[in-house]
Design a protein around this motif. Structure first.
Motif, PDB file in Angstrom:
ATOM      1  N   VAL A   1      -9.131   2.231 -11.361  1.00  0.00           N
ATOM      2  CA  VAL A   1      -9.648   2.354  -9.986  1.00  0.00           C
ATOM      3  C   VAL A   1      -9.026   1.286  -9.087  1.00  0.00           C
ATOM      4  N   ALA A   2      -8.983   0.053  -9.564  1.00  0.00           N
ATOM      5  CA  ALA A   2      -8.409  -1.042  -8.768  1.00  0.00           C
ATOM      6  C   ALA A   2      -6.921  -0.811  -8.498  1.00  0.00           C
ATOM      7  N   MET A   3      -6.225  -0.191  -9.421  1.00  0.00           N
ATOM      8  CA  MET A   3      -4.792   0.049  -9.243  1.00  0.00           C
ATOM      9  C   MET A   3      -4.508   0.999  -8.077  1.00  0.00           C
ATOM     10  N   GLU A   4      -5.436   1.878  -7.753  1.00  0.00           N
ATOM     11  CA  GLU A   4      -5.222   2.732  -6.575  1.00  0.00           C
ATOM     12  C   GLU A   4      -5.199   1.866  -5.320  1.00  0.00           C
ATOM     13  N   TRP A   5      -6.069   0.845  -5.259  1.00  0.00           N
ATOM     14  CA  TRP A   5      -6.053  -0.076  -4.129  1.00  0.00           C
ATOM     15  C   TRP A   5      -4.763  -0.900  -4.141  1.00  0.00           C
ATOM     16  N   VAL A   6      -4.357  -1.395  -5.314  1.00  0.00           N
ATOM     17  CA  VAL A   6      -3.107  -2.164  -5.431  1.00  0.00           C
ATOM     18  C   VAL A   6      -1.926  -1.296  -4.994  1.00  0.00           C
ATOM     19  N   ALA A   7      -1.908  -0.044  -5.440  1.00  0.00           N
ATOM     20  CA  ALA A   7      -0.819   0.872  -5.069  1.00  0.00           C
ATOM     21  C   ALA A   7      -0.823   1.134  -3.566  1.00  0.00           C
ATOM     22  N   TRP A   8      -2.011   1.357  -2.988  1.00  0.00           N
ATOM     23  CA  TRP A   8      -2.106   1.594  -1.539  1.00  0.00           C
ATOM     24  C   TRP A   8      -1.555   0.399  -0.769  1.00  0.00           C
ATOM     25  N   ALA A   9      -2.029  -0.802  -1.113  1.00  0.00           N
ATOM     26  CA  ALA A   9      -1.605  -2.008  -0.399  1.00  0.00           C
ATOM     27  C   ALA A   9      -0.111  -2.264  -0.599  1.00  0.00           C
ATOM     28  N   SER A  10       0.371  -2.081  -1.820  1.00  0.00           N
ATOM     29  CA  SER A  10       1.800  -2.270  -2.099  1.00  0.00           C
ATOM     30  C   SER A  10       2.643  -1.272  -1.322  1.00  0.00           C
ATOM     31  N   HIS A  11       2.179  -0.024  -1.280  1.00  0.00           N
ATOM     32  CA  HIS A  11       2.919   1.020  -0.578  1.00  0.00           C
ATOM     33  C   HIS A  11       2.975   0.728   0.921  1.00  0.00           C
ATOM     34  N   LYS A  12       1.817   0.383   1.486  1.00  0.00           N
ATOM     35  CA  LYS A  12       1.742   0.160   2.934  1.00  0.00           C
ATOM     36  C   LYS A  12       2.463  -1.112   3.368  1.00  0.00           C
ATOM     37  N   TYR A  13       2.247  -2.212   2.653  1.00  0.00           N
ATOM     38  CA  TYR A  13       2.729  -3.509   3.131  1.00  0.00           C
ATOM     39  C   TYR A  13       4.019  -4.001   2.473  1.00  0.00           C
ATOM     40  N   ILE A  14       4.334  -3.517   1.288  1.00  0.00           N
ATOM     41  CA  ILE A  14       5.583  -3.926   0.641  1.00  0.00           C
ATOM     42  C   ILE A  14       6.626  -2.828   0.784  1.00  0.00           C
ATOM     43  N   MET A  15       6.314  -1.623   0.285  1.00  0.00           N
ATOM     44  CA  MET A  15       7.303  -0.540   0.322  1.00  0.00           C
ATOM     45  C   MET A  15       7.676  -0.152   1.751  1.00  0.00           C
ATOM     46  N   HIS A  16       6.705  -0.191   2.652  1.00  0.00           N
ATOM     47  CA  HIS A  16       6.991   0.119   4.055  1.00  0.00           C
ATOM     48  C   HIS A  16       7.148  -1.167   4.865  1.00  0.00           C
ATOM     49  N   GLY A  17       7.401  -2.253   4.175  1.00  0.00           N
ATOM     50  CA  GLY A  17       7.658  -3.552   4.807  1.00  0.00           C
ATOM     51  C   GLY A  17       8.959  -4.108   4.266  1.00  0.00           C
ATOM     52  N   PHE A  18       8.884  -5.308   3.688  1.00  0.00           N
ATOM     53  CA  PHE A  18      10.105  -5.962   3.217  1.00  0.00           C
ATOM     54  C   PHE A  18      10.759  -5.251   2.039  1.00  0.00           C
ATOM     55  N   GLY A  19      10.034  -4.373   1.337  1.00  0.00           N
ATOM     56  CA  GLY A  19      10.588  -3.629   0.212  1.00  0.00           C
ATOM     57  C   GLY A  19      11.148  -2.265   0.581  1.00  0.00           C
ATOM     58  N   TRP A  20      11.319  -2.014   1.878  1.00  0.00           N
ATOM     59  CA  TRP A  20      11.812  -0.724   2.364  1.00  0.00           C
ATOM     60  C   TRP A  20      13.179  -0.379   1.763  1.00  0.00           C
ATOM     61  N   GLY A  21      13.987  -1.376   1.463  1.00  0.00           N
ATOM     62  CA  GLY A  21      15.314  -1.127   0.891  1.00  0.00           C
ATOM     63  C   GLY A  21      15.258  -0.329  -0.407  1.00  0.00           C
ATOM     64  N   TRP A  22      14.252  -0.574  -1.218  1.00  0.00           N
ATOM     65  CA  TRP A  22      14.065   0.203  -2.445  1.00  0.00           C
ATOM     66  C   TRP A  22      13.375   1.531  -2.169  1.00  0.00           C
ATOM     67  N   HIS A  23      12.550   1.590  -1.138  1.00  0.00           N
ATOM     68  CA  HIS A  23      11.702   2.771  -0.909  1.00  0.00           C
ATOM     69  C   HIS A  23      12.340   3.807   0.018  1.00  0.00           C
ATOM     70  N   ARG A  24      13.296   3.386   0.829  1.00  0.00           N
ATOM     71  CA  ARG A  24      13.875   4.254   1.858  1.00  0.00           C
ATOM     72  C   ARG A  24      14.347   5.603   1.292  1.00  0.00           C
ATOM     73  N   ASP A  25      15.096   5.572   0.194  1.00  0.00           N
ATOM     74  CA  ASP A  25      15.667   6.826  -0.313  1.00  0.00           C
ATOM     75  C   ASP A  25      14.596   7.821  -0.749  1.00  0.00           C
ATOM     76  N   HIS A  26      13.382   7.344  -0.998  1.00  0.00           N
ATOM     77  CA  HIS A  26      12.289   8.245  -1.342  1.00  0.00           C
ATOM     78  C   HIS A  26      11.872   9.093  -0.141  1.00  0.00           C
ATOM     79  N   HIS A  27      12.154   8.598   1.059  1.00  0.00           N
ATOM     80  CA  HIS A  27      11.788   9.300   2.285  1.00  0.00           C
ATOM     81  C   HIS A  27      12.954  10.082   2.878  1.00  0.00           C
ATOM     82  N   GLU A  28      14.094  10.067   2.231  1.00  0.00           N
ATOM     83  CA  GLU A  28      15.272  10.766   2.744  1.00  0.00           C
ATOM     84  C   GLU A  28      15.705  11.844   1.754  1.00  0.00           C
ATOM     85  N   PRO A  29      16.219  12.955   2.264  1.00  0.00           N
ATOM     86  CA  PRO A  29      16.685  14.014   1.353  1.00  0.00           C
ATOM     87  C   PRO A  29      17.853  13.521   0.505  1.00  0.00           C
ATOM     88  N   HIS A  30      17.858  13.919  -0.760  1.00  0.00           N
ATOM     89  CA  HIS A  30      18.964  13.577  -1.655  1.00  0.00           C
ATOM     90  C   HIS A  30      18.931  14.497  -2.867  1.00  0.00           C
TER      91      HIS A  30
END
Length: 172
Positions: A15-44
């Motif tokens: 249950v706690a990992m869903e919160w960790v995943a949400w926060a990581s996704h919002k603030y890391i993946m869509h923040g300073f970690g966008w370089g790793w996450h960008r291709d997930h949002h682009e067609p390939h």
């Protein structure tokens, strides 16, 4: 030790990992970690994405907790809940892989749900992908999905406020 305490630790960790995943996704993946996450949002057409590196981070978290809970690794300093927390993180990773990569992005199997919570999960994550770029967005969790109508309204509000660029096909 009874089975109940470890089972509760595993469940609470999932249950706690869903919160960790949400926060990581919002603030890391869509923040300073966008370089790793960008291709997930682009067609390939690639089998793997840089975004898959985040799975290695999750695996490292789980392995680290197994190590902390292991007397083989830590000796007498082992912290017994670590093993059960590591198992909860592992279970969340399996759920994430089946739901996000399998069901939503159809990487492992082809099934499009027509009703129920599975359909809601797919709709919520598709609305997450409705934005262009890392700014704005909705539905950063992976297992808990808000009502798609509310998510569309939030996307519309973000577009009108200039917070997010929304793809036309999103219907927001």
């Amino acid at each position: 030790m009874s089975f109940l305490v470890p089972a509760l630790i595993v469940f609470a960790t999932v249950v706690a990992m869903e919160w960790v995943a949400w926060a990581s996704h919002k603030y890391i993946m869509h923040g300073f970690g966008w370089g790793w996450h960008r291709d997930h949002h682009e067609p390939h057409d690639n089998l793997l994405e840089k975004n898959d590196l985040y799975a290695i981070v999750g695996a490292a978290m789980s392995i680290s907790m197994f190590a902390v809970g292991s007397e083989w690794v830590m000796g007498e300093g082992a912290w017994w809940p670590g093993t059960w927390i590591g198992l909860g993180i592992l279970f969340y990773g399996i759920i994430y892989t089946l739901v996000h990569d399998g069901l939503v992005h159809q990487r492992y199997f082809r099934w499009v749900p027509k009703r129920g919570y599975a359909k809601r999960l797919v709709q919520a994550h598709k609305l997450h992908h409705a934005t262009i770029g890392k700014e704005g967005g909705v539905s950063f969790g992976f297992v808990f999905a808000r009502d798609p109508a509310k998510l569309k309204a939030e996307l519309r509000r973000q577009r009108e406020a200039g917070i997010a660029v929304v793809r036309e096909s999103a219907g927001a």
